[in-house]
Write a protein that holds these residues in place. Structure first.
Motif, mmCIF file in Angstrom:
data_model
loop_
_atom_site.group_PDB
_atom_site.id
_atom_site.type_symbol
_atom_site.label_atom_id
_atom_site.label_comp_id
_atom_site.label_asym_id
_atom_site.label_seq_id
_atom_site.Cartn_x
_atom_site.Cartn_y
_atom_site.Cartn_z
ATOM 1 N N PRO A 45 -3.596 -36.691 -19.343
ATOM 2 C CA PRO A 45 -4.132 -36.841 -20.698
ATOM 3 C C PRO A 45 -4.968 -38.119 -20.849
ATOM 4 C CG PRO A 45 -1.809 -37.396 -20.670
ATOM 5 C CD PRO A 45 -2.156 -36.905 -19.288
ATOM 6 N N ALA A 46 -5.930 -38.051 -21.742
ATOM 7 C CA ALA A 46 -6.825 -39.186 -21.999
ATOM 8 C C ALA A 46 -6.568 -39.773 -23.374
ATOM 9 C CB ALA A 46 -8.278 -38.727 -21.900
ATOM 10 N N GLY A 47 -6.958 -41.027 -23.528
ATOM 11 C CA GLY A 47 -6.913 -41.674 -24.827
ATOM 12 C C GLY A 47 -6.002 -42.880 -24.913
ATOM 13 N N GLU A 48 -5.075 -42.998 -23.994
ATOM 14 C CA GLU A 48 -4.097 -44.085 -24.046
ATOM 15 C C GLU A 48 -4.445 -45.270 -23.154
ATOM 16 O OE1 GLU A 48 -1.527 -43.919 -26.199
ATOM 17 O OE2 GLU A 48 -2.357 -41.988 -26.826
ATOM 18 N N TYR A 49 -5.484 -45.171 -22.367
ATOM 19 C CA TYR A 49 -5.816 -46.211 -21.405
ATOM 20 C C TYR A 49 -6.190 -47.518 -22.112
ATOM 21 C CZ TYR A 49 -8.114 -48.760 -17.650
ATOM 22 O OH TYR A 49 -8.466 -49.709 -16.728
ATOM 23 N N GLU A 50 -5.691 -48.618 -21.576
ATOM 24 C CA GLU A 50 -6.033 -49.963 -22.044
ATOM 25 C C GLU A 50 -6.912 -50.613 -20.998
ATOM 26 O OE1 GLU A 50 -5.258 -51.330 -24.974
ATOM 27 O OE2 GLU A 50 -4.197 -49.502 -25.572
ATOM 28 N N PRO A 51 -8.020 -51.257 -21.392
ATOM 29 C CA PRO A 51 -8.931 -51.858 -20.409
ATOM 30 C C PRO A 51 -8.194 -52.762 -19.411
ATOM 31 C CG PRO A 51 -9.907 -51.943 -22.572
ATOM 32 C CD PRO A 51 -8.501 -51.452 -22.756
ATOM 33 N N GLY A 52 -8.503 -52.560 -18.132
ATOM 34 C CA GLY A 52 -7.901 -53.350 -17.081
ATOM 35 C C GLY A 52 -6.500 -52.943 -16.680
ATOM 36 N N GLN A 53 -6.004 -51.872 -17.235
ATOM 37 C CA GLN A 53 -4.624 -51.438 -17.024
ATOM 38 C C GLN A 53 -4.253 -51.291 -15.546
ATOM 39 O OE1 GLN A 53 -3.562 -48.135 -19.538
ATOM 40 N NE2 GLN A 53 -2.071 -47.354 -18.083
ATOM 41 N N PHE A 54 -5.164 -50.836 -14.720
ATOM 42 C CA PHE A 54 -4.851 -50.585 -13.312
ATOM 43 C C PHE A 54 -5.438 -51.625 -12.371
ATOM 44 C CE2 PHE A 54 -4.621 -46.118 -15.007
ATOM 45 C CZ PHE A 54 -3.243 -46.046 -14.958
ATOM 46 N N HIS A 55 -5.904 -52.733 -12.905
ATOM 47 C CA HIS A 55 -6.548 -53.738 -12.047
ATOM 48 C C HIS A 55 -5.643 -54.925 -11.858
ATOM 49 C CE1 HIS A 55 -10.063 -51.293 -12.358
ATOM 50 N NE2 HIS A 55 -10.113 -51.451 -13.659
ATOM 51 N N VAL A 60 -9.598 -38.391 -18.564
ATOM 52 C CA VAL A 60 -8.874 -39.651 -18.378
ATOM 53 C C VAL A 60 -9.764 -40.680 -17.682
ATOM 54 C CG1 VAL A 60 -7.703 -39.074 -16.195
ATOM 55 C CG2 VAL A 60 -6.633 -40.651 -17.800
ATOM 56 N N CYS A 61 -10.605 -40.259 -16.746
ATOM 57 C CA CYS A 61 -11.516 -41.199 -16.078
ATOM 58 C C CYS A 61 -12.658 -41.624 -17.001
ATOM 59 C CB CYS A 61 -12.052 -40.597 -14.781
ATOM 60 S SG CYS A 61 -10.795 -40.414 -13.488
ATOM 61 N N ILE A 62 -13.137 -40.717 -17.823
ATOM 62 C CA ILE A 62 -14.164 -41.079 -18.807
ATOM 63 C C ILE A 62 -13.591 -42.117 -19.762
ATOM 64 C CG2 ILE A 62 -15.531 -40.236 -20.763
ATOM 65 C CD1 ILE A 62 -15.739 -37.534 -19.181
ATOM 66 N N ASP A 63 -12.378 -41.895 -20.219
ATOM 67 C CA ASP A 63 -11.684 -42.845 -21.094
ATOM 68 C C ASP A 63 -11.588 -44.212 -20.423
ATOM 69 O OD1 ASP A 63 -10.073 -43.756 -23.298
ATOM 70 O OD2 ASP A 63 -8.256 -43.221 -22.202
ATOM 71 N N MET A 64 -11.106 -44.219 -19.188
ATOM 72 C CA MET A 64 -10.908 -45.470 -18.452
ATOM 73 C C MET A 64 -12.220 -46.222 -18.236
ATOM 74 S SD MET A 64 -9.585 -46.051 -14.531
ATOM 75 C CE MET A 64 -8.130 -45.084 -14.817
ATOM 76 N N HIS A 65 -13.209 -45.549 -17.713
ATOM 77 C CA HIS A 65 -14.432 -46.257 -17.337
ATOM 78 C C HIS A 65 -15.295 -46.628 -18.533
ATOM 79 C CE1 HIS A 65 -13.448 -46.236 -13.194
ATOM 80 N NE2 HIS A 65 -13.078 -44.970 -13.316
ATOM 81 N N THR A 66 -15.228 -45.877 -19.600
ATOM 82 C CA THR A 66 -15.915 -46.268 -20.831
ATOM 83 C C THR A 66 -15.285 -47.541 -21.397
ATOM 84 O OG1 THR A 66 -16.458 -43.970 -21.328
ATOM 85 C CG2 THR A 66 -16.566 -45.519 -23.150
ATOM 86 N N LYS A 67 -13.963 -47.573 -21.440
ATOM 87 C CA LYS A 67 -13.264 -48.737 -21.985
ATOM 88 C C LYS A 67 -13.411 -49.966 -21.094
ATOM 89 C CE LYS A 67 -9.924 -46.109 -24.712
ATOM 90 N NZ LYS A 67 -8.530 -45.623 -24.772
#
Length: 157
Positions: free
Chosen positions: A147-157, A52-59
């Motif tokens: 789970p990973a794959g659903e993260y949208e860029p900037g979602q938690f900022h 999930v962190c790889i997904d987030m930081h890559t995006k």
């Protein structure tokens, strides 16, 4: 795949995550370059196997303009020619700081000295906190199988 735990639904988890996210915001606003932050966050997450962190930081890095080549080469940064000396020093510090149990002495004086050549004390403080922060985030997410794959860029900022 469903997560084992929804932190936002548990009172203790929810309270802790709010504070945790405040630290993340503080790091984003620190003088450590944003590109360096994303590369370090990605590398620590790769080492720890936090999808999930790889997904987030890559995006997030891609959305901020990071190139696919550099993102793909983070895992093999030592052999890659696309990173600056400062980025390489930060990645090296991040690896030793993440693998403290394997490195029987933590971060070596040589690795610290290389990082200190490129970053001032405030940036070094942010870098150390970021490495520690990411290790905690990775462990929380891996333990609870987020789970990973659903993260949208900037979602938690």
């Amino acid at each position: 795949m469903d997560a084992r735990l929804n932190f936002f639904a548990a009172p203790t988890g929810s309270k802790a995550i709010k504070h945790f996210m405040a630290v993340g915001k503080m790091l984003k606003d620190s003088p450590l370059p944003a590109t360096t932050q994303e590369l370090v966050a990605l590398r620590v997450s790769q080492i720890n196997g936090c999808a999930v962190c790889i997904d987030m930081h890559t995006k997030d890095a891609a959305a901020a303009g990071e190139t696919p080549v550099r993102l793909h080469l983070v895992a093999a940064w030592r052999e890659a020619t696309v990173f600056t000396e400062a980025e390489r020093a930060a990645l090296e510090l991040a690896e030793e700081g993440t693998r403290v149990a394997d490195a029987a002495g933590g971060v070596s004086d040589e690795v610290w000295a290389r990082a200190a050549q490129h970053y001032d004390e405030d940036q070094l403080a942010a870098l150390v906190i970021l490495v520690s922060f990411m290790n905690m985030a990775n462990r929380v997410n891996v333990i609870t199988q987020q789970p990973a794959g659903e993260y949208e860029p900037g979602q938690f900022h």
